[in-house]
Scaffold this active site. Structure first.
Site, short mmCIF file in Angstrom:
data_model
loop_
_atom_site.label_atom_id
_atom_site.label_comp_id
_atom_site.label_asym_id
_atom_site.label_seq_id
_atom_site.Cartn_x
_atom_site.Cartn_y
_atom_site.Cartn_z
N GLU A 185 0.84 -1.21 0.00
CA GLU A 185 0.00 0.00 0.00
C GLU A 185 0.87 1.26 0.00
OE1 GLU A 185 -2.32 -2.45 -0.54
OE2 GLU A 185 -1.80 -2.97 1.50
N THR A 243 3.75 -7.99 -2.60
CA THR A 243 4.30 -8.45 -1.32
C THR A 243 3.69 -9.78 -0.86
OG1 THR A 243 2.76 -6.85 -0.43
CG2 THR A 243 5.09 -6.29 -0.32
N ASN A 263 -0.92 -7.40 -3.97
CA ASN A 263 -1.46 -6.45 -4.94
C ASN A 263 -0.37 -5.58 -5.54
OD1 ASN A 263 -1.82 -5.44 -1.98
ND2 ASN A 263 -1.54 -3.59 -3.20
N ASP A 308 -6.46 -4.00 -5.31
CA ASP A 308 -5.89 -4.55 -4.07
C ASP A 308 -6.35 -5.99 -3.85
OD1 ASP A 308 -4.52 -4.76 -1.67
OD2 ASP A 308 -6.07 -3.77 -0.50
N ASN A 394 -9.95 -12.58 3.82
CA ASN A 394 -8.64 -11.97 4.04
C ASN A 394 -7.69 -13.00 4.65
OD1 ASN A 394 -6.50 -10.03 4.51
ND2 ASN A 394 -8.02 -8.46 4.22
N HIS A 608 -8.36 6.17 12.20
CA HIS A 608 -9.37 6.67 13.14
C HIS A 608 -10.80 6.52 12.63
CE1 HIS A 608 -6.58 8.33 16.09
NE2 HIS A 608 -5.85 8.79 15.09
N MET A 647 1.48 6.22 16.40
CA MET A 647 0.97 7.34 15.61
C MET A 647 2.12 8.11 14.96
SD MET A 647 -1.74 10.24 16.72
CE MET A 647 -1.75 11.84 15.90
#
Ligand code: PQQ
Length: 677
Positions: A185, A243, A263, A308, A394, A608, A647
């Site tokens: 990604e 990957t 992907n 993806d 998944n 979030h 974060m």
């Protein structure tokens, strides 16, 4: 038993011969998917359809984690090895439920955001007295199984400019530890590496996609693959993707290992390879020689991936009778929604059938190519592609029971609309493109228009010979746990809404359930200790869907639960999920909401969630957090306290003025959805 000498003696015996011998009775659970074929079919039947109703808790063990737990516990003669978030490994004595040791690889917490889908780890490998774990920051570490002390450590990452992470469980085939990585990604080039299990010396590496074609190719398979990419897209700059972040299986008789690849980087093929092409070996099953890492064959499930559609979902090797003939096959249900049966001797396509409704392809032709629908590659307006990037299935492991002939598959739908971002540039600043300011490079906008289909989570018992469902069970939400099936005619599965359930493997009837302290995503294992059968499940809500969404009102820490018939231990006290009221009273300029929306999407949304709409998962929702947090948002985004929990630091990435706009979006959204009095 449980002494260092006992642990050293029993774990020393775990090698290839042990893993194969264990297949006959499955008294132990020595590797990720139980056996090399990764069937997750246990031959134990002490716990069965008649007595499973009397199963109860024997002990629970606190993993002391607050993020996703995805590991399958390995157990050999009552010694359990399981990993929790941040790649922390626990050794537990099943006889007492007590800790033997823990090992923390000390992953720098501030890089947590460099993995797409939570700081998870799917488990360890055990081999000749050592425990192997891939750490989130890309190291492969060998531990002494008795003491938990590090024996060797290797950096598996070829270039730390790119956001590579490890979340998958290593496997050991013929004395070599094999590990891949994630990061497609963000834009990386996929590869897997084999290391000598004893010494950690690198034995081979196989890349999943070609590099810069102006440089020499690593091997013939790369030269062949490069012909299916358009170099005008300079695909090597963003790595190309592919990957291998989860599945690896091994057939000792054929001496082949199989890898499922991921992907494209970026998702939009129009950007990666503008003239089109299949872009090998994205979204493929590839067979390699486990001794040399040399390519043997491939079968590509999603040519020219654009959505993806990873093929990293767990594979199972099975021997089936198809059209009257015995066939050695691979069973595989990748993200793209089709259940595949492939000949594992040569990679030839046998059949594929969609196991949920899909709209990107109408089926597969006899050569195993998908028949794409007209909507599949619409690029210039939002299109709802089913299944979505979260996959119809998944990483949550399926299992295959040869007694019933059925594969037990955690299926789902998480609707999403996609649109190519024609202005994408690698690592550019792109407000509105998901997480692009924290390193994502998907060249795709998501949910610019709301999707129309409904989400679901479903357990499917799939007959791979007839290519149809034998039975299904609806769950309350997507993102349920992996499955285990047994000779006791049972299927075990944990659920997103915090239950651990046993079903009748033949008809799907629910026979037993226990509540768990939070939602379950991992798969259980079962084994004998001193002649008695136990079932263990590691629980901890998280993973990609679990970052920002939830289906329970419980928020317990990561916990291993171990059950047996007659177990009478009390459940640990459950922790209630605390959610504040919808945020109110933060001052903002409504004119800043549109700009704030784009900034929120490119900086915050995938962790979030949508403020006030999602309820938060392992990460809080900013619509349900005290107003003081939002008023002081700058203190959280610039070198904030949550950096110690993964974060990013937005210093230099966001201006004070942009933070004001994000505040306007959060408060504006909360105000817009607040029920009118
Ligand atoms: N990981 C999860 C999870 O652990 O919940 C879910 C996903 C990943 C995905 O849906 C992915 O697409 C995905 N993709 C990559 C990649 O493309 O490299 C890596 C990972 C990962 O390492 O966990 C996931």
């Amino acid at each position: 038993k449980g002494s260092k000498a006992h642990i050293a003696a029993v774990t020393k015996k775990v090698d290839g011969a042990f893993i194969r011998a264990n297949e006959a009775r499955t008294n132990d659970w020595p590797s990720y998917g139980l056996d090399y074929a990764e069937t997750r079919f246990s031959r134990l039947n002490q716990i069965n359809t008649a007595n499973v109703k009397d199963m109860g808790l024997v002990w629970s063990y606190n993993l002391e984690s607050t993020r996703g737990v995805e590991a399958t516990p390995l157990v050999v003669d009552g010694i359990m090895y399981v990993s929790a978030s941040w790649s922390i490994v626990h050794a537990i004595d099943v006889r007492t439920g007590k800790r033997i040791w823990t090992f923390d690889p000390k992953v720098p917490r501030e890089i947590g955001y460099k993995g797409c889908c939570d700081v998870v780890n799917r488990g360890v490998a055990l081999y000749e007295g050592k425990v192997y774990v891939g750490s989130f920051d890309g190291r492969l570490i060998a531990l002494d199984a008795a003491s938990g002390k590090k024996v060797w450590e290797k950096d598996t990452i070829i270039d730390r400019k790119f956001s590579y992470t490890i979340t998958g469980a290593p496997r050991v085939f013929k004395g070599k530890v094999i590990i891949g990585n994630g990061g497609a990604e963000y834009g990386v080039r996929g590869y897997i590496t084999a290391y000598d299990a004893k010494t950690g010396d690198q034995k081979w590496r196989w890349f999943t996609v070609p590099g810069d074609p102006s440089k020499p190719f690593e091997d013939e398979s790369m030269a062949k693959a490069a012909k299916t990419w358009d170099p005008s897209g300079k695909y090597w700059e963003a790595g190309g993707g592919g990957t291998a972040w989860d599945t690896l299986t091994f057939d000792p008789e054929l001496n082949l290992m199989y890898v499922g690849t991921g992907n494209g980087s970026p998702w939009a093929r129009s950007k990666r390879s503008p003239a089109g092409g299949d872009n090998l070996y994205l979204a493929s099953i590839v067979a390699l020689d486990p001794d040399t890492g040399k390519y043997v064959w491939h079968y590509q499930q999603t040519p020219g991936d654009n959505w993806d559609f990873t093929s990293t979902q767990p594979m199972i090797l099975a021997d089936l009778k198809i059209d009257g003939k015995p066939r050695k096959v691979i069973l595989h249900a990748p993200k793209n929604g089709f259940f595949f049966v492939i000949d594992r001797t040569n990679g030839k396509f046998i059949s594929a059938k969609n196991f949920v409704d899909v709209n990107w392809a109408s089926g597969y032709d006899k050569d195993g190519r998908p028949i794409e629908t007209p909507i599949a590659r619409v690029a210039d307006r939002p299109r709802e592609i089913i299944p979505s990037a979260l996959g119809a299935h998944n990483w949550h492991s399926m299992s295959f029971n040869p007694q019933t002939g059925l594969a037990y598959l955690p299926a789902q739908s998480v609707p999403l609309t996609l649109m190519d971002n024609k202005d994408w540039t690698f690592n550019g600043v792109r407000p509105g493109e998901p997480q692009s300011n924290t390193g994502w490079n998907i060249a795709t906008f998501a949910n610019v228009e709301p999707p129309k289909s409904a989400p679901f989570g479903r357990l499917i018992a799939w007959d791979p010979v007839q290519q149809k469902a034998a039975w299904t069970q609806e769950h309350v939400s997507p993102w349920n746990g992996g499955t285990l099936t047994t000779a006791g005619d049972l299927v075990f599965q944990g659920t997103a809404d915090g239950r651990f359930i046993a079903f009748n493997a033949r008809n799907g009837e629910k026979l037993w359930e226990s509540p768990t302290g939070t939602g379950v995503v991992a798969a259980p294992s079962t084994y004998l200790v001193d002649g008695k059968q136990y079932v263990s499940i590691a629980v901890g809500w998280g993973g990609s869907y679990g970052l920002d969404r939830r289906a329970t009102d419980r928020q317990g820490p990561g916990t291993v639960y171990t059950f047996a018939v007659g177990g009478k231990a009390p459940m640990p006290e459950f922790v209630k999920y605390r959610m504040e009221e919808l945020v109110a009273g933060v001052k903002y300029d409504p004119a800043q909401v549109p700009a704030g929306t784009a900034l929120y999407v490119s900086n915050c949304v995938l962790c979030h969630g949508v403020p006030g709409v999602d309820r938060g998962g392992s990460i809080p929702n900013l619509g349900y957090i005290g107003a003081a947090y939002i008023e002081n948002l700058d203190k959280f985004v610039f070198k904030g306290p949550a950096m110690s929990r993964g974060m990013p630091d937005f210093t230099g990435k966001l201006s004070a003025d942009e933070v004001e706009k994000i505040k306007a979006f959060i408060q504006g959204t909360a105000d817009a959805i607040r029920p009118q009095k």
